[in-house]
Design a protein around this motif. Structure first.
Motif, short mmCIF file in Angstrom:
data_model
loop_
_atom_site.label_atom_id
_atom_site.label_comp_id
_atom_site.label_asym_id
_atom_site.label_seq_id
_atom_site.Cartn_x
_atom_site.Cartn_y
_atom_site.Cartn_z
N MET A 1 0.86 -1.17 0.00
CA MET A 1 0.00 0.00 0.00
C MET A 1 0.91 1.24 0.00
N ASP A 2 0.51 2.24 -0.76
CA ASP A 2 1.29 3.49 -0.77
C ASP A 2 0.72 4.48 0.25
N THR A 3 1.38 5.60 0.40
CA THR A 3 1.02 6.60 1.42
C THR A 3 -0.41 7.11 1.25
N GLN A 4 -0.78 7.46 0.02
CA GLN A 4 -2.12 8.02 -0.20
C GLN A 4 -3.22 7.01 0.10
N ASP A 5 -3.01 5.74 -0.30
CA ASP A 5 -4.00 4.70 0.00
C ASP A 5 -4.11 4.48 1.51
N PHE A 6 -2.98 4.54 2.20
CA PHE A 6 -2.95 4.39 3.65
C PHE A 6 -3.77 5.48 4.33
N ILE A 7 -3.54 6.73 3.94
CA ILE A 7 -4.27 7.85 4.54
C ILE A 7 -5.77 7.69 4.28
N LYS A 12 -11.03 6.54 6.31
CA LYS A 12 -12.31 5.86 6.10
C LYS A 12 -12.69 5.07 7.36
N LEU A 13 -11.72 4.39 7.97
CA LEU A 13 -11.97 3.67 9.22
C LEU A 13 -12.46 4.64 10.31
N ARG A 14 -11.82 5.81 10.39
CA ARG A 14 -12.21 6.82 11.37
C ARG A 14 -13.66 7.24 11.16
N LEU A 15 -14.02 7.50 9.92
CA LEU A 15 -15.38 7.96 9.61
C LEU A 15 -16.43 6.87 9.84
N GLU A 16 -16.07 5.63 9.56
CA GLU A 16 -17.01 4.51 9.73
C GLU A 16 -17.18 4.11 11.20
N ASN A 17 -16.30 4.58 12.06
CA ASN A 17 -16.31 4.17 13.46
C ASN A 17 -16.40 5.35 14.41
N LYS A 18 -17.24 6.31 14.08
CA LYS A 18 -17.41 7.46 14.97
C LYS A 18 -17.91 7.00 16.33
N GLY A 19 -17.25 7.48 17.38
CA GLY A 19 -17.62 7.10 18.73
C GLY A 19 -17.16 5.71 19.14
N LYS A 20 -16.29 5.10 18.32
CA LYS A 20 -15.79 3.76 18.60
C LYS A 20 -14.28 3.71 18.36
N GLY A 39 -11.33 8.30 16.96
CA GLY A 39 -11.38 9.60 16.28
C GLY A 39 -10.02 9.91 15.67
N THR A 40 -9.50 11.09 15.97
CA THR A 40 -8.17 11.46 15.46
C THR A 40 -7.07 11.17 16.48
N TRP A 41 -7.43 10.56 17.60
CA TRP A 41 -6.44 10.21 18.62
C TRP A 41 -5.83 8.86 18.27
N LEU A 42 -4.57 8.88 17.90
CA LEU A 42 -3.84 7.66 17.60
C LEU A 42 -3.19 7.19 18.89
N ILE A 60 -8.32 17.19 11.64
CA ILE A 60 -8.27 16.15 10.62
C ILE A 60 -7.08 16.40 9.69
N LYS A 61 -6.80 17.65 9.40
CA LYS A 61 -5.63 17.99 8.56
C LYS A 61 -4.34 17.50 9.22
N ASP A 62 -4.17 17.77 10.51
CA ASP A 62 -2.98 17.32 11.23
C ASP A 62 -2.94 15.79 11.33
N PHE A 63 -4.10 15.16 11.52
CA PHE A 63 -4.21 13.71 11.57
C PHE A 63 -3.67 13.09 10.29
N LYS A 64 -4.13 13.58 9.15
CA LYS A 64 -3.68 13.06 7.86
C LYS A 64 -2.21 13.34 7.63
N GLU A 65 -1.73 14.49 8.08
CA GLU A 65 -0.32 14.85 7.93
C GLU A 65 0.57 13.91 8.74
N ILE A 66 0.18 13.61 9.96
CA ILE A 66 0.95 12.68 10.80
C ILE A 66 1.00 11.30 10.16
N LEU A 67 -0.13 10.84 9.67
CA LEU A 67 -0.17 9.53 9.01
C LEU A 67 0.79 9.49 7.83
#
Length: 72
Positions: A1-7, A12-20, A39-42, A60-67
């Motif tokens: 998997m490349d970087t963009q697919d990973f992000i 997508k996992l974050r969005l599908e699992n709100k509150g989980k 959420g965005t807490w890794l 979310i911007k910082d989340f994606k940048e860290i990833l």
């Protein structure tokens, strides 16, 4: 998997699992990546067995940048 697919996959996992909790384990750019997050807490973020330092309640911007920066 490349970087963009990973992000996209983790976001997508974050969005599908709100509150989980959600997890990811896979290979990105030939690096082993393990994530346990809420959420965005890794809470657990390891790349090739090394802990990537993160903080909670980030944008979310910082989340994606860290990833992306962590697997390049």
């Amino acid at each position: 998997m490349d970087t963009q697919d990973f992000i996209k996959t983790v976001n997508k996992l974050r969005l599908e699992n709100k509150g989980k909790w959600y997890t990811f384990a896979g290979v990105v750019n030939d690096k082993s990546v393990v994530i346990k997050a809420y959420g965005t807490w890794l809470q657990v973020f390891k790349v090739d067995g090394l802990i990537v330092p993160t903080v909670s309640d980030i944008s979310i911007k910082d989340f994606k940048e860290i990833l992306g920066n962590s697997v390049n």
